[in-house]
Design a protein around this motif. Sequence first.
Motif, PDB file in Angstrom:
ATOM      1  N   PRO A   1       0.828  -1.218   0.000  1.00 16.01           N
ATOM      2  CA  PRO A   1       0.000   0.000   0.000  1.00 16.01           C
ATOM      3  C   PRO A   1       0.853   1.255   0.000  1.00 16.01           C
ATOM      4  O   PRO A   1       2.029   1.224   0.399  1.00 16.01           O
ATOM      5  N   PRO A   2       0.285   2.391  -0.431  1.00 11.22           N
ATOM      6  CA  PRO A   2       1.065   3.635  -0.542  1.00 11.22           C
ATOM      7  C   PRO A   2       1.756   4.066   0.737  1.00 11.22           C
ATOM      8  O   PRO A   2       2.805   4.712   0.680  1.00 11.22           O
ATOM      9  N   SER A   3       1.204   3.729   1.890  1.00 10.85           N
ATOM     10  CA  SER A   3       1.799   4.160   3.158  1.00 10.85           C
ATOM     11  C   SER A   3       2.812   3.160   3.719  1.00 10.85           C
ATOM     12  O   SER A   3       3.424   3.423   4.755  1.00 10.85           O
ATOM     13  N   ASP A   4       3.003   2.027   3.046  1.00 17.03           N
ATOM     14  CA  ASP A   4       3.920   1.001   3.543  1.00 17.03           C
ATOM     15  C   ASP A   4       5.351   1.526   3.562  1.00 17.03           C
ATOM     16  O   ASP A   4       5.828   2.122   2.583  1.00 17.03           O
ATOM     17  N   GLY A   5       6.065   1.271   4.638  1.00 15.15           N
ATOM     18  CA  GLY A   5       7.423   1.800   4.774  1.00 15.15           C
ATOM     19  C   GLY A   5       8.383   1.263   3.736  1.00 15.15           C
ATOM     20  O   GLY A   5       9.210   2.018   3.196  1.00 15.15           O
ATOM     21  N   LEU A   6       8.323  -0.043   3.443  1.00  9.39           N
ATOM     22  CA  LEU A   6       9.216  -0.607   2.437  1.00  9.39           C
ATOM     23  C   LEU A   6       8.909  -0.032   1.064  1.00  9.39           C
ATOM     24  O   LEU A   6       9.827   0.282   0.303  1.00  9.39           O
ATOM     25  N   ARG A   7       7.629   0.110   0.755  1.00 13.12           N
ATOM     26  CA  ARG A   7       7.266   0.708  -0.530  1.00 13.12           C
ATOM     27  C   ARG A   7       7.839   2.120  -0.650  1.00 13.12           C
ATOM     28  O   ARG A   7       8.421   2.483  -1.687  1.00 13.12           O
ATOM     29  N   LEU A   8       7.672   2.939   0.386  1.00 16.36           N
ATOM     30  CA  LEU A   8       8.192   4.308   0.344  1.00 16.36           C
ATOM     31  C   LEU A   8       9.703   4.306   0.150  1.00 16.36           C
ATOM     32  O   LEU A   8      10.249   5.132  -0.602  1.00 16.36           O
ATOM     33  N   PHE A   9      10.388   3.395   0.823  1.00 15.18           N
ATOM     34  CA  PHE A   9      11.839   3.275   0.702  1.00 15.18           C
ATOM     35  C   PHE A   9      12.240   2.890  -0.723  1.00 15.18           C
ATOM     36  O   PHE A   9      13.139   3.495  -1.325  1.00 15.18           O
ATOM     37  N   LEU A  10      11.555   1.902  -1.295  1.00 14.01           N
ATOM     38  CA  LEU A  10      11.886   1.448  -2.645  1.00 14.01           C
ATOM     39  C   LEU A  10      11.517   2.490  -3.694  1.00 14.01           C
ATOM     40  O   LEU A  10      12.249   2.675  -4.680  1.00 14.01           O
ATOM     41  N   VAL A  11      10.404   3.178  -3.509  1.00 12.81           N
ATOM     42  CA  VAL A  11      10.002   4.206  -4.473  1.00 12.81           C
ATOM     43  C   VAL A  11      11.009   5.349  -4.495  1.00 12.81           C
ATOM     44  O   VAL A  11      11.376   5.852  -5.566  1.00 12.81           O
ATOM     45  N   SER A  12      11.486   5.761  -3.330  1.00  8.89           N
ATOM     46  CA  SER A  12      12.477   6.844  -3.300  1.00  8.89           C
ATOM     47  C   SER A  12      13.785   6.399  -3.952  1.00  8.89           C
ATOM     48  O   SER A  12      14.447   7.173  -4.649  1.00  8.89           O
ATOM     49  N   THR A  13      14.154   5.127  -3.747  1.00  8.42           N
ATOM     50  CA  THR A  13      15.352   4.580  -4.385  1.00  8.42           C
ATOM     51  C   THR A  13      15.183   4.541  -5.897  1.00  8.42           C
ATOM     52  O   THR A  13      16.085   4.927  -6.657  1.00  8.42           O
ATOM     53  N   LEU A  14      14.028   4.074  -6.349  1.00 12.74           N
ATOM     54  CA  LEU A  14      13.740   3.999  -7.784  1.00 12.74           C
ATOM     55  C   LEU A  14      13.701   5.390  -8.409  1.00 12.74           C
ATOM     56  O   LEU A  14      14.246   5.609  -9.502  1.00 12.74           O
ATOM     57  N   THR A  15      13.075   6.341  -7.735  1.00 18.60           N
ATOM     58  CA  THR A  15      12.960   7.693  -8.273  1.00 18.60           C
ATOM     59  C   THR A  15      14.326   8.333  -8.449  1.00 18.60           C
ATOM     60  O   THR A  15      14.590   9.010  -9.454  1.00 18.60           O
ATOM     61  N   ALA A  16      15.212   8.119  -7.494  1.00 16.82           N
ATOM     62  CA  ALA A  16      16.570   8.665  -7.608  1.00 16.82           C
ATOM     63  C   ALA A  16      17.276   8.096  -8.831  1.00 16.82           C
ATOM     64  O   ALA A  16      17.981   8.813  -9.559  1.00 16.82           O
ATOM     65  N   GLN A  17      17.077   6.808  -9.076  1.00 13.68           N
ATOM     66  CA  GLN A  17      17.695   6.175 -10.236  1.00 13.68           C
ATOM     67  C   GLN A  17      17.106   6.718 -11.532  1.00 13.68           C
ATOM     68  O   GLN A  17      17.826   7.045 -12.481  1.00 13.68           O
ATOM     69  N   ILE A  18      15.782   6.810 -11.579  1.00  8.49           N
ATOM     70  CA  ILE A  18      15.119   7.292 -12.790  1.00  8.49           C
ATOM     71  C   ILE A  18      15.502   8.733 -13.086  1.00  8.49           C
ATOM     72  O   ILE A  18      15.728   9.105 -14.251  1.00  8.49           O
ATOM     73  N   ASP A  19      15.610   9.564 -12.063  1.00  9.16           N
ATOM     74  CA  ASP A  19      16.018  10.956 -12.277  1.00  9.16           C
ATOM     75  C   ASP A  19      17.394  11.023 -12.930  1.00  9.16           C
ATOM     76  O   ASP A  19      17.635  11.837 -13.838  1.00  9.16           O
ATOM     77  N   ALA A  20      18.311  10.166 -12.480  1.00  6.88           N
ATOM     78  CA  ALA A  20      19.641  10.134 -13.085  1.00  6.88           C
ATOM     79  C   ALA A  20      19.568   9.618 -14.516  1.00  6.88           C
ATOM     80  O   ALA A  20      20.254  10.135 -15.415  1.00  6.88           O
ATOM     81  N   LEU A  21      18.745   8.615 -14.758  1.00  9.14           N
ATOM     82  CA  LEU A  21      18.610   8.062 -16.108  1.00  9.14           C
ATOM     83  C   LEU A  21      18.072   9.094 -17.082  1.00  9.14           C
ATOM     84  O   LEU A  21      18.538   9.192 -18.227  1.00  9.14           O
ATOM     85  N   VAL A  22      17.084   9.857 -16.659  1.00 10.82           N
ATOM     86  CA  VAL A  22      16.496  10.876 -17.539  1.00 10.82           C
ATOM     87  C   VAL A  22      17.564  11.860 -17.995  1.00 10.82           C
ATOM     88  O   VAL A  22      17.599  12.274 -19.158  1.00 10.82           O
ATOM     89  N   ARG A  23      18.450  12.224 -17.099  1.00 12.59           N
ATOM     90  CA  ARG A  23      19.515  13.171 -17.434  1.00 12.59           C
ATOM     91  C   ARG A  23      20.532  12.568 -18.406  1.00 12.59           C
ATOM     92  O   ARG A  23      21.157  13.293 -19.187  1.00 12.59           O
ATOM     93  N   LEU A  24      20.695  11.248 -18.378  1.00 11.98           N
ATOM     94  CA  LEU A  24      21.745  10.611 -19.172  1.00 11.98           C
ATOM     95  C   LEU A  24      21.245  10.035 -20.499  1.00 11.98           C
ATOM     96  O   LEU A  24      22.045   9.557 -21.305  1.00 11.98           O
ATOM     97  N   GLN A  25      19.953  10.065 -20.744  1.00  7.15           N
ATOM     98  CA  GLN A  25      19.402   9.516 -21.986  1.00  7.15           C
ATOM     99  C   GLN A  25      19.879  10.317 -23.194  1.00  7.15           C
ATOM    100  O   GLN A  25      19.898  11.542 -23.180  1.00  7.15           O
TER     101      GLN A  25
END
Length: 395
Positions: free
Chosen positions: A262-286
């Motif tokens: 669920p959106p409020s789950d701690g592991l989900r929030l942790f993984l989403v922030s990790t994924l978002t950081a990666q995607i932000d870097a990828l967008v810059r490098l495409q």
Amino acid sequence: MSLANIDPQRVEVLKTIQSLINCLVNIKDETGEFLMTLEDGRVIDTKGWNDWEWTHGIGDTSSFANIARVDIYPGLYGLLKFHEITGDIEALRIALTWFRDRFAVGTTKNVNTMSPLLTAAYLHEAKHANYAVHLDSWAEWAMYEMPRTQEGGLQHITYLVDNHQQLWDDTLMMSVLPLAKIGLVLGRPEYVEEAKRQFMLHVKYLADPTTGLWFHDFSLEFTAQLGWTFDGRHHFARALWGRGNCWITVAIPDFIELLNLPPSDGLRLFLVSTLTAQIDALVRLQDQKTGLWHTILDDASSYLEASATAGFAYGLLKSLRLRLIPREERYVRAAMLAVSGVLGKIAANGELQQVSFGTPVFDDIEGYKQIPLTSMPYGQSLALLALTEYLRTFL
């Protein structure tokens, strides 16, 4: 499936997917250049579909002892997803036939060879087949017998080498996702909890907090294929290898969806922030001209590579669909540009071109830049996943 009365753009994507599947199951090594002989005398076709020996070792690249065969998993998974959203019976038949033939022969258990069990668990759950014995055997091995590193990480053992005390990002895709799904299907919550712990442990050692990229699965500070080793506690070449990174972009959204966190789950929030950081870097490098990413993500002198791009396209599209990232213009544009780049590299016969061959661990960046380009099943598979998700999300 009849294509009559379907939107023309959707028709073209469906035709392309079907050509990808045809090429995937028929790809062959016509010259013998990519055959690999194991110590027990078996000869493995590293390009072929009808095999389950995903070996990975260390040695001279001319002997192919160092190839990572992670191709069948996304192929089977892509076939499953294509069947789920279109009802395509042939895709289901191909997957079921593969399991029938491969289970009859068997294979040695390792990180890579466990990966098809994710698709097997879905097929078992949908009652397309009864794989209960196989699911139990593989999950029990992964849970209790697979070698562990310090701190209990799944050691990235392969057919030829133990990779002592090493964590690789591929492990999340190849072994941890199947373990989690089998836990859900067989009603064994201890498997699910172990899978959660493995994700957190791999993030701890493989995600670069400076760039957001991953060692061996992303950019800047990540070990192309050997992420982190506890033997000396260091990363290897610190290469931000493209295809290594794409496994993470695929695995995190899949894991969150799989567990229905669920959106409020701690592991989900942790993984989403990790994924978002990666995607932000990828967008810059495409690469903005082609939509592709370089095989070394932050090195524009390295060649542009299509299989990693397909994995990034899938992860971006799925993250947008699941609303793990907001539907901001920069994310949508990167996803659509990546899809365009993948489509532009698919030949008339369905072959995804500009795909790097199986990649070992190198001590320096140059080794990754010298890997040859050739058609490979994992290229077909990742393109299949990307276009199937594109079909679901935007068409």
